[in-house]
Enzyme design. Structure first.
Site, PDB file in Angstrom:
ATOM      1  N   GLU A   1       0.868  -0.987   0.024  1.00 45.64           N
ATOM      2  CA  GLU A   1       0.015  -0.039  -0.018  1.00 45.64           C
ATOM      3  C   GLU A   1       0.561   1.139  -0.129  1.00 45.64           C
ATOM      4  OE1 GLU A   1      -2.911  -0.320  -0.476  1.00 45.64           O
ATOM      5  OE2 GLU A   1      -3.831  -2.247   0.166  1.00 45.64           O
TER       6      GLU A   1
ATOM      7  N   ASN B   1       1.428   3.903  -3.459  1.00 45.82           N
ATOM      8  CA  ASN B   1       0.975   5.260  -3.364  1.00 45.82           C
ATOM      9  C   ASN B   1       2.108   6.374  -3.462  1.00 45.82           C
ATOM     10  OD1 ASN B   1      -1.244   4.900  -2.320  1.00 45.82           O
ATOM     11  ND2 ASN B   1      -1.124   5.115   0.063  1.00 45.82           N
TER      12      ASN B   1
ATOM     13  N   ARG C   1      -8.497   3.470  -8.733  1.00 52.32           N
ATOM     14  CA  ARG C   1      -7.952   3.501  -6.686  1.00 52.32           C
ATOM     15  C   ARG C   1      -9.551   3.222  -5.539  1.00 52.32           C
ATOM     16  NH1 ARG C   1      -3.780   1.374  -7.346  1.00 52.32           N
ATOM     17  NH2 ARG C   1      -3.845   2.179  -4.682  1.00 52.32           N
TER      18      ARG C   1
HETATM   19  N1  LIG Z   1       2.792   9.461  -1.131  1.00 49.74           N
HETATM   20  C1  LIG Z   1       2.452   9.886  -1.364  1.00 49.74           C
HETATM   21  N2  LIG Z   1       2.022  11.164  -2.019  1.00 49.74           N
HETATM   22  C2  LIG Z   1       1.002  11.994  -2.321  1.00 49.74           C
HETATM   23  N3  LIG Z   1       0.152  11.547  -2.130  1.00 49.74           N
HETATM   24  C3  LIG Z   1      -0.543  10.504  -1.819  1.00 49.74           C
HETATM   25  C4  LIG Z   1       0.720   9.814  -1.142  1.00 49.74           C
HETATM   26  N4  LIG Z   1      -0.257   8.711  -0.819  1.00 49.74           N
HETATM   27  C5  LIG Z   1      -1.828   8.809  -0.071  1.00 49.74           C
HETATM   28  N5  LIG Z   1      -1.709  10.107  -1.593  1.00 49.74           N
HETATM   29  C6  LIG Z   1      -2.856  10.709  -0.759  1.00 49.74           C
HETATM   30  O1  LIG Z   1      -3.672   9.660  -0.257  1.00 49.74           O
HETATM   31  C7  LIG Z   1      -5.088   9.399  -0.738  1.00 49.74           C
HETATM   32  C8  LIG Z   1      -5.069   8.361  -0.030  1.00 49.74           C
HETATM   33  O2  LIG Z   1      -4.278   6.987  -0.359  1.00 49.74           O
HETATM   34  P1  LIG Z   1      -5.377   6.499  -0.259  1.00 49.74           P
HETATM   35  O3  LIG Z   1      -5.506   5.142   1.016  1.00 49.74           O
HETATM   36  O4  LIG Z   1      -3.907   5.014  -0.562  1.00 49.74           O
HETATM   37  O5  LIG Z   1      -6.333   5.939  -1.240  1.00 49.74           O
HETATM   38  P2  LIG Z   1      -5.374   5.400  -3.016  1.00 49.74           P
HETATM   39  O6  LIG Z   1      -4.207   5.018  -2.690  1.00 49.74           O
HETATM   40  O7  LIG Z   1      -6.694   4.015  -3.489  1.00 49.74           O
HETATM   41  O8  LIG Z   1      -6.121   6.520  -3.159  1.00 49.74           O
HETATM   42  C9  LIG Z   1      -4.606   9.356  -2.491  1.00 49.74           C
HETATM   43  O9  LIG Z   1      -6.161   9.194  -3.141  1.00 49.74           O
HETATM   44  C10 LIG Z   1      -3.674  10.348  -2.792  1.00 49.74           C
HETATM   45  O10 LIG Z   1      -4.577  11.721  -3.075  1.00 49.74           O
HETATM   46 MG   LIG Z   2      -2.953   3.943  -2.023  1.00 45.89          MG
END
Ligand SMILES: Nc1ncnc2c1ncn2[C@@H]1O[C@H](COP(=O)(O)OP(=O)(O)O)[C@@H](O)[C@H]1O
Ligand SMILES: [Mg+2]
Lengths: 146, 126
Positions: free
Chosen positions: A48, A52, A106
């Site tokens: 996960e 990301n 996502r």
């Molecule tokens: N490393 C990262 N850099 C930039 N934005 C991030 C990062 N990790 C998470 N995000 C933001 O947080 C949101 C939620 O992440 P997550 O719960 O993993 O759901 P998903 O990956 O399905 O969108 C992402 O849609 C993104 O906008």
């Molecule tokens: Mg994610």
């Protein structure tokens, strides 16, 4: 907490590295004698966080992702995943279940899954600078575990 | 069961990709996913499932996850997308026999509030 062992790795934000990163974390965690379930949880959390960094931090370019694994006192595995990408405007909002900026590819459940599989989750981020995700999970020592 | 360090090395070397197999009978399409379903495999998997649904136009579609050794939230998105797709052709979809790690992810994501998940293994494997 005292550090007993560690490993650091860095890789480009290519999705083909997701499988490698979680396999590497599993191999490192093996020294704590985890159950299959604990190992599955660790691999999932790594997948996960690394995903990301790959899809959100660097949407239009290949950037650097670093992963540090540490074993701390008391059978605790700490996993840090760091990127130097776009960062997160509102971390609290990003961590809400179903919140995603990734559209229908996502699920918005990444942070929720990490939160339920790990004992600790902290996310530090600065827009334009990058994001660091630190997760901890204690691996239960058990006699006659296997 | 826990992992011996030697097993971990094997683990480390085997980088599984995702495989898709299907069977179709009496209006029911069963899609067997095996291997590891992550973001790297998600796009192709979604496209493949959409093509299968358009080709067979099934009334019922079963996603059999009994041989899926790894899945993360990218897999949840694949399943939700497949469900949305089958609704446009008037069918229904559910998940059957998810392997242990996949079931933990399904539970943590609360997928069963959207899509039926049969994990009782009643009737055994086909
Ligand atoms: N490393 C990262 N850099 C930039 N934005 C991030 C990062 N990790 C998470 N995000 C933001 O947080 C949101 C939620 O992440 P997550 O719960 O993993 O759901 P998903 O990956 O399905 O969108 C992402 O849609 C993104 O906008
Ligand atoms: Mg994610």
């Amino acid at each position: 907490m005292k550090e007993q062992n560690y490993i650091k790795m860095e890789f480009p934000s290519k999705s083909s590295n997701e499988a490698f990163a979680r396999a590497a974390a599993a191999a490192f965690a093996a020294q704590l004698d985890p159950t299959m379930e604990e190992l599955g949880d660790i691999k999932t959390a790594v997948s996960e966080a690394v995903t990301n960094a790959i899809v959100h931090a660097y949407p239009d370019e290949i950037g650097r992702v670093s992963m540090r694994l540490r074993i701390l006192e008391g059978q605790v595995l700490e996993i840090s995943v760091k990127d130097w990408g776009c960062g997160i405007e509102d971390v609290e909002k990003a961590m809400q279940p179903l919140y995603t900026t990734g559209g229908e590819d996502r699920s918005g459940m990444g942070f929720t899954i990490i939160g339920s599989f790990m004992d600790k989750l902290s996310v530090r981020s600065r827009p334009g600078k990058g994001t660091t995700v630190v997760m901890r999970r204690r691996i239960c020592p058990r006699i006659g575990k296997r | 069961m826990s992992l011996h360090p030697c097993d971990a090395v094997t683990f480390f070397c085997v980088v599984n990709e995702l495989n898709i197999n299907t069977s179709f009978s009496a209006g029911r399409l069963t899609i067997y996913l095996s291997g590891e379903l992550d973001q790297h495999e998600a796009q192709q998997t979604s496209t493949c499932i959409a093509e299968l649904l358009d080709e067979y136009l099934p009334r019922d579609c079963v996603l059999d996850l009994s041989a899926l050794s790894f899945m993360d939230s990218s897999g949840i998105a694949v399943i939700v997308k497949a469900n949305r797709h089958i609704r446009t052709i008037g069918g229904r979809l559910w998940v059957e026999n998810p392997a242990r790690q996949a079931l933990r992810v399904i539970d943590a994501a609360g997928l069963d509030r959207m899509i039926p998940v049969e994990s009782g293994r009643v009737g055994g494997y086909p």
